[in-house]
Design an enzyme around this catalytic site. Sequence first.
Site, PDB file in Angstrom:
ATOM      1  N   SER A  84     -34.747   3.086  13.568  1.00  0.00           N
ATOM      2  CA  SER A  84     -34.990   2.810  12.151  1.00  0.00           C
ATOM      3  C   SER A  84     -36.342   3.393  11.742  1.00  0.00           C
ATOM      4  CB  SER A  84     -34.891   1.308  11.894  1.00  0.00           C
ATOM      5  OG  SER A  84     -34.801   1.036  10.527  1.00  0.00           O
TER       6      SER A  84
ATOM      7  N   ASP B  44     -23.468   1.356   9.448  1.00  0.00           N
ATOM      8  CA  ASP B  44     -24.841   1.019   9.069  1.00  0.00           C
ATOM      9  C   ASP B  44     -24.959   0.931   7.555  1.00  0.00           C
ATOM     10  OD1 ASP B  44     -27.617   0.852   8.707  1.00  0.00           O
ATOM     11  OD2 ASP B  44     -28.033   2.181  10.397  1.00  0.00           O
TER      12      ASP B  44
ATOM     13  N   HIS C 110     -26.795  -1.732  11.768  1.00  0.00           N
ATOM     14  CA  HIS C 110     -28.229  -1.442  11.879  1.00  0.00           C
ATOM     15  C   HIS C 110     -28.870  -2.391  12.892  1.00  0.00           C
ATOM     16  CE1 HIS C 110     -31.577   0.879  10.295  1.00  0.00           C
ATOM     17  NE2 HIS C 110     -32.322  -0.210  10.441  1.00  0.00           N
TER      18      HIS C 110
END
Length: 297
Positions: free
Chosen positions: A116, A242, A270
């Site tokens: 991320s 995601d 995610h």
Amino acid sequence: MPEEIARIGDVELAYETFGDPADPALLLVMGLGTQMLGWRAGFCAELAERGFRVIRYDNRDVGRSTKFSSHRPPTAAQLIRRDKKAAAYALADMADDAVGLLDALGVPAAHVVGASMGGMIAQTIAFRHPGRVLSLVSIMSNTGARFSGQPSLSMYGTLLKRAPREREAYIEHQMQVFAKTGSPGFPRDEADKRELAVASYERGHDPAGSGRQLAAIIASGDRTADLRTIRAPTLVIHGDKDRLVAPSGGRATAKAIPGARLLTIEGMGHDLPRGAWRRIIDAIAENAARAVEPALA
């Protein structure tokens, strides 16, 4: 080994290592508002068993690393306007922190894996300090471009809502975030998620830190041109479910970095679901095997 603190300039970073110090270093960089605990100890241990000296750490403004509490966090309006003046620092500063940690540990170059926001930082390390990166893995991240890798509209509330300060409210807030961002294609370990939320609160909780990190992402802009300069063997991993960083972000990242490979994991959202660990760890090890020792730059 036990958790330690390294001083890098004016910043202190909390870190922990796994495995044999003689093995090649593998630096794990975590994402927005998430402590190094997001790289679960079992995940780190499995990487260490593959022959890596694994290093996980808290980014600035999270966990037990330095908090920039003298800087007011950005308002929701500033974030929505993408106001760069709201940032106390940029991703480049966070990348320099990571390289400073490698210096403190006497590591000339490492395999770098980021998730991320950590993927954004890992990318920045790779183009800003190319001689320090043996290989690069960018997981559930993007290029910073405005029209790829953006959250679904339903996720903006999650991004902009500050976590509560009170213990039980914070834990429940985190459980709600995990539910919204998690992987629908894999079993969800509620006990593990709650353990992570509790441990994160008890290690050090500053709800303003996530806002300052988010401002750093916005201030850093589109990295696409810089990504084209990366020469380290690169793997991009993204889940097809995601909702926080759309899969288009992974595709754009792989397209921008010369020779990058893209691994799409069906059913992954995610997070790093335990059911996908083996596939992710295999892919990290395979990408690392492509590396050639660089000349330091």
